[in-house]
Design a protein around this motif. Sequence first.
Motif, short mmCIF file in Angstrom:
data_model
loop_
_atom_site.label_atom_id
_atom_site.label_comp_id
_atom_site.label_asym_id
_atom_site.label_seq_id
_atom_site.Cartn_x
_atom_site.Cartn_y
_atom_site.Cartn_z
N TYR A 1 -6.05 -61.76 -17.11
CA TYR A 1 -7.28 -61.97 -17.87
C TYR A 1 -8.25 -62.74 -16.99
O TYR A 1 -7.89 -63.76 -16.39
CB TYR A 1 -6.97 -62.76 -19.15
CG TYR A 1 -8.17 -63.31 -19.87
CD1 TYR A 1 -8.94 -62.49 -20.68
CD2 TYR A 1 -8.51 -64.64 -19.76
CE1 TYR A 1 -10.05 -63.00 -21.36
CE2 TYR A 1 -9.61 -65.16 -20.44
CZ TYR A 1 -10.37 -64.34 -21.23
OH TYR A 1 -11.46 -64.84 -21.91
N ARG A 2 -9.48 -62.24 -16.91
CA ARG A 2 -10.52 -62.94 -16.16
C ARG A 2 -11.81 -62.92 -16.96
O ARG A 2 -12.21 -61.87 -17.49
CB ARG A 2 -10.77 -62.31 -14.80
CG ARG A 2 -11.91 -63.01 -14.03
CD ARG A 2 -12.25 -62.34 -12.72
NE ARG A 2 -13.45 -62.92 -12.13
CZ ARG A 2 -13.47 -63.97 -11.31
NH1 ARG A 2 -12.32 -64.55 -10.97
NH2 ARG A 2 -14.61 -64.45 -10.83
N MET A 3 -12.44 -64.07 -17.06
CA MET A 3 -13.73 -64.16 -17.73
C MET A 3 -14.73 -64.90 -16.85
O MET A 3 -14.45 -66.00 -16.38
CB MET A 3 -13.62 -64.88 -19.08
CG MET A 3 -14.95 -64.89 -19.83
SD MET A 3 -14.91 -65.74 -21.40
CE MET A 3 -14.78 -67.44 -20.86
N ASP A 4 -15.87 -64.26 -16.63
CA ASP A 4 -17.01 -64.91 -15.98
C ASP A 4 -17.92 -65.46 -17.07
O ASP A 4 -18.39 -64.70 -17.93
CB ASP A 4 -17.77 -63.92 -15.11
CG ASP A 4 -16.94 -63.41 -13.95
OD1 ASP A 4 -16.47 -64.24 -13.15
OD2 ASP A 4 -16.73 -62.18 -13.85
N ASP A 5 -18.14 -66.76 -17.06
CA ASP A 5 -18.95 -67.39 -18.10
C ASP A 5 -20.24 -67.94 -17.51
O ASP A 5 -20.31 -68.24 -16.32
CB ASP A 5 -18.17 -68.50 -18.81
CG ASP A 5 -17.81 -69.64 -17.88
OD1 ASP A 5 -17.01 -69.41 -16.96
OD2 ASP A 5 -18.34 -70.76 -18.06
N TYR A 6 -21.26 -68.07 -18.37
CA TYR A 6 -22.57 -68.49 -17.92
C TYR A 6 -23.35 -69.06 -19.09
O TYR A 6 -23.13 -68.69 -20.24
CB TYR A 6 -23.33 -67.31 -17.31
CG TYR A 6 -22.91 -65.97 -17.85
CD1 TYR A 6 -23.36 -65.51 -19.08
CD2 TYR A 6 -22.01 -65.18 -17.15
CE1 TYR A 6 -22.95 -64.30 -19.60
CE2 TYR A 6 -21.58 -63.97 -17.67
CZ TYR A 6 -22.06 -63.52 -18.88
OH TYR A 6 -21.63 -62.33 -19.40
N GLN A 7 -24.24 -69.99 -18.80
CA GLN A 7 -25.00 -70.65 -19.85
C GLN A 7 -26.30 -71.20 -19.30
O GLN A 7 -26.33 -71.75 -18.19
CB GLN A 7 -24.18 -71.80 -20.47
CG GLN A 7 -24.69 -72.31 -21.79
CD GLN A 7 -24.40 -71.33 -22.92
OE1 GLN A 7 -23.39 -70.67 -22.93
NE2 GLN A 7 -25.30 -71.24 -23.88
N GLY B 1 -19.99 -64.97 -22.00
CA GLY B 1 -18.95 -64.66 -21.04
C GLY B 1 -18.61 -63.19 -21.06
O GLY B 1 -18.68 -62.52 -22.10
N SER B 2 -18.23 -62.66 -19.89
CA SER B 2 -17.82 -61.27 -19.76
C SER B 2 -16.40 -61.26 -19.23
O SER B 2 -16.11 -61.88 -18.19
CB SER B 2 -18.75 -60.53 -18.80
OG SER B 2 -18.33 -59.19 -18.61
N ALA B 3 -15.50 -60.57 -19.94
CA ALA B 3 -14.07 -60.66 -19.62
C ALA B 3 -13.45 -59.29 -19.42
O ALA B 3 -13.90 -58.29 -19.98
CB ALA B 3 -13.33 -61.41 -20.73
N ASP B 4 -12.41 -59.27 -18.59
CA ASP B 4 -11.57 -58.10 -18.38
C ASP B 4 -10.13 -58.49 -18.67
O ASP B 4 -9.67 -59.56 -18.25
CB ASP B 4 -11.69 -57.59 -16.95
CG ASP B 4 -13.06 -57.04 -16.62
OD1 ASP B 4 -13.35 -55.91 -17.02
OD2 ASP B 4 -13.85 -57.78 -15.99
N ASP B 5 -9.43 -57.63 -19.38
CA ASP B 5 -8.04 -57.89 -19.73
C ASP B 5 -7.23 -56.63 -19.48
O ASP B 5 -7.54 -55.56 -20.04
CB ASP B 5 -7.94 -58.32 -21.19
CG ASP B 5 -6.49 -58.38 -21.67
OD1 ASP B 5 -5.68 -59.00 -20.96
OD2 ASP B 5 -6.17 -57.81 -22.73
N VAL B 6 -6.22 -56.73 -18.65
CA VAL B 6 -5.30 -55.62 -18.44
C VAL B 6 -3.89 -56.17 -18.56
O VAL B 6 -3.61 -57.32 -18.21
CB VAL B 6 -5.49 -54.95 -17.07
CG1 VAL B 6 -6.83 -54.25 -16.99
CG2 VAL B 6 -5.34 -55.96 -15.93
N GLY B 7 -2.99 -55.35 -19.05
CA GLY B 7 -1.62 -55.78 -19.20
C GLY B 7 -0.74 -54.69 -19.76
O GLY B 7 -1.21 -53.59 -20.11
#
Length: 804
Positions: free
Chosen positions: A346-352, A311-317
């Motif tokens: 927070y957003r995460m794009d996940d893949y498998q 997963g690739s995530a972005d977090d801002v706050g």
Amino acid sequence: MNSKNKREHAAAFAVRPVALAVGLALASLAQAQDSAPAKEETKLESVVVTANKRAQNLQDVPAAITVLTDAVLQRNNVKDFDDLPALSPALSVSYSTQPGNYSINLRGIGTFSLGIGVEPDVAVVIDDIPYAMQANAFKNLNDVQRIEILKGPQSTLLGKSSIAGAVSITTKPIDGLWKTRASVLMSNDSEWRANASVSGALSDTVRMRLAVSKTDFPGVVRNLTDGGRMNGSNDTSVVGKLEWTPGDQWQVVFAPRAAKFEKNCCVTPFTFMSPGGVFANTPSLPASTVLKGINIGPGNVSVRNDFPAGGSADDVGAGLKAVYSFDDRGVLAGHTLASITSWSHYRMDDYQDGDGTDTDLGLLSFASKPAGFHGGQAYYGAFDVESRTQELRLTSPDKARLRYVLGLWYAKNNLARDFIRGPLLSPPAGIGTGVTYNSTAYNTNRAIFGQGSFDITPQTGVSLGLRYNREETGYTFTSIQPLPGSINKPGQFFRSDDDENKVTGKASLEHRFDPYTMAYVSYATGHKGKAYDLTSSFDANVARNMPVPGEDAKSYEAGVKMTLLNGAMALDLAAFRTNFTGFQQSASFMDTDGIFRTQLHSIGALRTQGIEADLGWRVNRQLVLNGAYAFTRATIRAFPNGPCYAVLNAAGTGTANAPQCAPNRAYGTGIFQDLAGATLTNAPKHKLNLSGQYDIPLERSYNAFVTGAYRFQSPVQYSLNQNPLTTQGSYGIFNLGFGIREKKDAYKLSFMVNNLFDKSYATNLAQAFRNGAWSTTALMVNTANWMPARDYKRYFTMRADFTF
């Protein structure tokens, strides 16, 4: 002696000598307490914690808390949350198929649930601000000063997501004088880290701090398809603080943050496959061809994947904290009033890779017909979480006979999950169309809380706390079936809302026998809200049973905190028992189509109980030691409709349900087992860690040092269904380091050998009979997989630190 008894005997054998040695050492130390006073310079530094929402000495807090100071974090090269279980016996992390479903466990209790509609049992709080989704915690711990691991229900002060405990992280303060720090770490297996911070005063009333960090580790698994590596991570993060003190009574701190992080994780290489396996019922695709180059067996770390994993995530706050200190006159003399506001996204794009191969599905045929599809099987989707919080807190003076904190709390969390899985391998019928769904969940919380301590006598005190929480929750779920040759058409739509009011509380009694010894007993209740099973298994039947009821906990704890050797040693002991009812737990299983699925259960009752010890000891000016031990029994007390696992049949040609499994019409038409007495997943009975540093004074402008760390863990079960083939045996890991540092800390150079004795172990295990991707209609294939740990084998690091 059966295998279980052998494992427990081995664990006891490993722990008892250590316990005996510690006991003898403590006895001799107690005798030496009066006869051999410690020198001033050998006193252990006091540890300040904020567990009760005020700054206190750890030895004055009537609660079991493990504190990881900056010195401990630096000595052990801690990078992210995954490193913390090695330093705290009560803490563990359960890993799943992707990082959005990791679970943090305390005292054996955590939530393994694949959905946005279930809250965690352990809260993660950074500078008084909780994460809305636990997955956001699994990133680089940039610029951290201290980590407090609060064990047992913390619902009274920290809210309903802390029914099993909390991990409270405090970032570094702003320096009074300008300082710049930098650090670089490299390993022989291609890991590197770099971080830097600058801090100081911009004017008489304004100070600032800025810290940046970059880390990268390719991983321990080799992908033979592209030559890359997997099960690693990379992070880039920036955190800042801007403090304004317009007068003696005001302090305002604005703390923004931003991070981008990726975990190319959760790949589980094969460690076993029985002979005769062919891919997707296709005789021309035997395992020897599809998995070419992979030496299946214990220790295998090779895979063939044609789709990314992780997963690739972005977090801002940002957080805004304003504190007003009342003067010495009036009713609120000496009080402080704090407002803490936060916003985060927070957003995460996940893949498998869904089939775990690099095979083109176009090569398959079903019923003499071509597959009609090219490419591979894959899962992918996204988590999206937005959170807003507001807290108002009134805190009384520290030195009054009556001390209290009163507060108001508001939080609004909006979560969304999009998921696509397909196409599905369904031999012998063919390739299915797959699964797609969109779901949302929300929770709004409003609470009023308070906790006070009163000194009955100078030696005896009592503490009482209470929290009233109102929660509003709801969800939507839309299933979409991708149809070949046409635009996706919407399937079923579900929606529901709910609300709940709950009161939790805490009470404790403490007595100080002398200035160095305090004992306490406490009772606390905890609650976690209702849950929704928003996963790919959701359907009309699941919807009829939503929401899953909330959890409740009742916890009893007794402990003693001792300061020995005139301040050179601190020893904390605690015994606990916590009973849970309505515990929310997902159980995993492998469907006949080879797809990993889960189902959320409400377990009737479970219990965790045990003893814990935390030790800090400055032996002399050169040697400092830290240690912790936990004996934990986390068991299910009532779960009559527990999930089952398969075993070989008597002929060895197929499978049967485990002997203890049987139909239970009270819970439908499925096969169940009564799991009363079973151990919870990833809950070791014994866990121990010891670490220390020995400084070697040299004549010139620098000193040398040697560091060491050892941790031991008894066997753990990774499946709720108690499959004996998913048990990790006991193991011990030893790290050894050495280095030099400039006496004024201008620079430090250190080297470490991690897992010195090359002991291999797994952080997760899986096993399946008649795996749908490999079995045929006529042949049963048994498969086993493992997730190797970051330090599953020996590796080396070199680190350089600079201050100027």
